[in-house]
Design an enzyme around this catalytic site. Structure first.
Site, PDB file in Angstrom:
ATOM      1  N   GLY A   2       0.776  -1.222   0.000  1.00  0.00           N
ATOM      2  CA  GLY A   2       0.000   0.000   0.000  1.00  0.00           C
ATOM      3  C   GLY A   2       0.811   1.277   0.000  1.00  0.00           C
ATOM      4  O   GLY A   2       1.713   1.451  -0.796  1.00  0.00           O
ATOM      5  N   HIS A   3       0.496   2.146   0.918  1.00  0.00           N
ATOM      6  CA  HIS A   3       1.087   3.474   0.978  1.00  0.00           C
ATOM      7  C   HIS A   3       2.605   3.416   1.161  1.00  0.00           C
ATOM      8  O   HIS A   3       3.328   4.196   0.563  1.00  0.00           O
ATOM      9  CB  HIS A   3       0.438   4.278   2.101  1.00  0.00           C
ATOM     10  N   ALA A   4       3.073   2.489   1.979  1.00  0.00           N
ATOM     11  CA  ALA A   4       4.520   2.374   2.199  1.00  0.00           C
ATOM     12  C   ALA A   4       5.230   2.097   0.888  1.00  0.00           C
ATOM     13  O   ALA A   4       6.277   2.670   0.598  1.00  0.00           O
ATOM     14  CB  ALA A   4       4.819   1.265   3.208  1.00  0.00           C
ATOM     15  N   ILE A   7       5.480   5.261  -1.179  1.00  0.00           N
ATOM     16  CA  ILE A   7       6.516   6.175  -0.696  1.00  0.00           C
ATOM     17  C   ILE A   7       7.892   5.690  -1.150  1.00  0.00           C
ATOM     18  O   ILE A   7       8.701   6.463  -1.639  1.00  0.00           O
ATOM     19  CB  ILE A   7       6.459   6.317   0.838  1.00  0.00           C
TER      20      ILE A   7
END
Length: 51
Positions: A2-4, A7
């Site tokens: 996901g978001h990790a 990034i």
């Protein structure tokens, strides 16, 4: 995940860098989603939220 992952792929360091930083900040980090429940229970016990 996901978001990790977003990034990391955005050129903001490696996943291991992020995990290290989170742990240094006192965040509980697990290596697998399958371990989230066990880790949460342990944190709750440490904080006196469950017996």
């Amino acid at each position: 995940m996901g978001h990790a992952g977003a990034i990391v792929s955005g050129g903001k360091g490696t996943a291991q860098d992020k995990i290290k930083t989170l742990r240094e900040a006192g965040v509980t980090v697990v290596e697998s989603p399958a371990k989230i429940g066990t880790a949460m229970l342990e944190v709750f016990k440490q904080r006196g939220l469950v017996d």
